[in-house]
Scaffold this motif. Sequence first.
Motif, PDB file in Angstrom:
ATOM      1  N   ASN A  76       0.810  -1.217   0.000  1.00 48.07           N
ATOM      2  CA  ASN A  76       0.000   0.000   0.000  1.00 48.07           C
ATOM      3  C   ASN A  76       0.845   1.269   0.000  1.00 48.07           C
ATOM      4  N   LYS A  77       2.146   1.119   0.203  1.00 51.84           N
ATOM      5  CA  LYS A  77       3.046   2.273   0.269  1.00 51.84           C
ATOM      6  C   LYS A  77       3.761   2.508  -1.059  1.00 51.84           C
ATOM      7  N   MET A  78       3.509   1.653  -2.057  1.00 58.46           N
ATOM      8  CA  MET A  78       4.234   1.769  -3.322  1.00 58.46           C
ATOM      9  C   MET A  78       4.030   3.119  -4.000  1.00 58.46           C
ATOM     10  N   ASN A  79       2.808   3.648  -3.944  1.00 58.07           N
ATOM     11  CA  ASN A  79       2.556   4.943  -4.592  1.00 58.07           C
ATOM     12  C   ASN A  79       3.406   6.044  -3.960  1.00 58.07           C
ATOM     13  N   ASP A  80       3.543   6.010  -2.654  1.00 60.70           N
ATOM     14  CA  ASP A  80       4.358   7.022  -1.973  1.00 60.70           C
ATOM     15  C   ASP A  80       5.826   6.905  -2.382  1.00 60.70           C
ATOM     16  N   ILE A  81       6.316   5.679  -2.493  1.00 63.15           N
ATOM     17  CA  ILE A  81       7.708   5.480  -2.896  1.00 63.15           C
ATOM     18  C   ILE A  81       7.914   5.936  -4.338  1.00 63.15           C
ATOM     19  N   GLN A  82       6.955   5.627  -5.188  1.00 64.15           N
ATOM     20  CA  GLN A  82       7.056   6.075  -6.585  1.00 64.15           C
ATOM     21  C   GLN A  82       7.023   7.597  -6.677  1.00 64.15           C
ATOM     22  N   ASP A  83       6.241   8.246  -5.819  1.00 61.35           N
ATOM     23  CA  ASP A  83       6.205   9.712  -5.793  1.00 61.35           C
ATOM     24  C   ASP A  83       7.561  10.281  -5.371  1.00 61.35           C
ATOM     25  N   VAL A  84       8.176   9.644  -4.389  1.00 66.52           N
ATOM     26  CA  VAL A  84       9.499  10.087  -3.937  1.00 66.52           C
ATOM     27  C   VAL A  84      10.523   9.917  -5.052  1.00 66.52           C
ATOM     28  N   PHE A  85      10.449   8.793  -5.751  1.00 62.74           N
ATOM     29  CA  PHE A  85      11.348   8.579  -6.888  1.00 62.74           C
ATOM     30  C   PHE A  85      11.160   9.677  -7.939  1.00 62.74           C
ATOM     31  N   LEU A  86       9.899  10.005  -8.217  1.00 65.02           N
ATOM     32  CA  LEU A  86       9.613  11.019  -9.231  1.00 65.02           C
ATOM     33  C   LEU A  86      10.117  12.387  -8.786  1.00 65.02           C
ATOM     34  N   ASP A  87      10.019  12.675  -7.499  1.00 63.68           N
ATOM     35  CA  ASP A  87      10.557  13.935  -6.975  1.00 63.68           C
ATOM     36  C   ASP A  87      12.055  14.045  -7.222  1.00 63.68           C
ATOM     37  N   LEU A  88      12.715  12.897  -7.306  1.00 67.02           N
ATOM     38  CA  LEU A  88      14.161  12.860  -7.567  1.00 67.02           C
ATOM     39  C   LEU A  88      14.468  12.732  -9.062  1.00 67.02           C
ATOM     40  N   GLY A  89      13.420  12.828  -9.878  1.00 64.13           N
ATOM     41  CA  GLY A  89      13.605  12.844 -11.330  1.00 64.13           C
ATOM     42  C   GLY A  89      13.550  11.501 -12.012  1.00 64.13           C
ATOM     43  N   VAL A  90      13.212  10.438 -11.256  1.00 62.91           N
ATOM     44  CA  VAL A  90      13.185   9.092 -11.823  1.00 62.91           C
ATOM     45  C   VAL A  90      11.749   8.580 -11.858  1.00 62.91           C
ATOM     46  N   ASP A  91      11.267   8.330 -13.061  1.00 64.34           N
ATOM     47  CA  ASP A  91       9.898   7.837 -13.231  1.00 64.34           C
ATOM     48  C   ASP A  91       9.845   6.340 -12.951  1.00 64.34           C
ATOM     49  N   SER A  92       8.628   5.830 -12.751  1.00 61.12           N
ATOM     50  CA  SER A  92       8.412   4.403 -12.505  1.00 61.12           C
ATOM     51  C   SER A  92       7.578   3.818 -13.633  1.00 61.12           C
ATOM     52  N   LEU A  93       7.883   2.603 -13.992  1.00 64.40           N
ATOM     53  CA  LEU A  93       7.130   1.885 -15.014  1.00 64.40           C
ATOM     54  C   LEU A  93       6.505   0.651 -14.376  1.00 64.40           C
ATOM     55  N   ILE A  94       5.171   0.540 -14.502  1.00 68.26           N
ATOM     56  CA  ILE A  94       4.446  -0.637 -14.007  1.00 68.26           C
ATOM     57  C   ILE A  94       3.765  -1.269 -15.214  1.00 68.26           C
ATOM     58  N   PRO A  95       4.299  -2.357 -15.742  1.00 63.24           N
ATOM     59  CA  PRO A  95       3.726  -2.975 -16.944  1.00 63.24           C
ATOM     60  C   PRO A  95       2.357  -3.585 -16.661  1.00 63.24           C
TER      61      PRO A  95
END
Length: 270
Positions: A95-114
């Motif tokens: 349930n915390k994955m969205n928050d981690i992905q947001d943090v990654f995006l804040d650091l300039g790295v996007d996430s890909l979920i196929p």
Amino acid sequence: MSAHVVLIDALNLIRRIYAVQERPFLFNGELAENTQQQVLHNTVQACAQALQNIISQLEPTHALAVFDSEAPCFRYALYPDYKKGRAKMPEHLANKMNDIQDVFLDLGVDSLIPDEDEADDVIATLSIKVALRNQRVTIVSTDKAFLTLLNDNIQVYDYFNRRYLDADYVKQKFSVGPDKLLDLWTLTGDTTNKIPGVAGIGQVTAAQLLDEHGSLAAIKNAEHIKPAVRKKLDENQSQMHLSRQLLTLKQDIPLGFNLKDIRLSQQPVE
């Protein structure tokens, strides 16, 4: 400008970081509910720090965090016992994955979920596409499956031990080169993912056979081979075919984006 693409096996990274954060709070193997939020907070912060470290250490021009699909991949249809018994991700961490992905995006790295593929296959596909353009790829993961991809343009980095898992590492650990790993595991199976091999053939025997004959195909066609080994191979042809299908990383997944879409913002535009 030459590209250096860093592909992060996101769940491999996150789950290992979570395990470290959770360990001090475990009591009899359980995590109390009143400490869950603290552990999750620590995990998110540690994931952000890990990503910053990865970017600082590897100095990529492009980066992407790749997650597994929420739907079962094709391997489960081929073999329902694939990864059977492996511990599932705790629901509170999922349930915390969205928050981690947001943090990654804040650091300039996007996430890909196929939609339907494992991260391994997506990473393999993108790695090969980039390598064929004579550009450099670093896969951040401790998953041994990526070692089959090693070549002059593709390297694998173990963030937790701060080392590259190169051809020398492969030879020391598996007694064969990266180009023979798929043949080796077809014979031995992969206990991590519950993929069976040929009963009675372990890593030592498999490596010796590959060293002597060069490839699995050559082993199958060899005239001078021990009768006991020949019998095992003959009796497990269908099993070896299935195992190879399960072990082989896909390299033809439609990605739907270009390298420019994952360029780090501090890098100059091509």
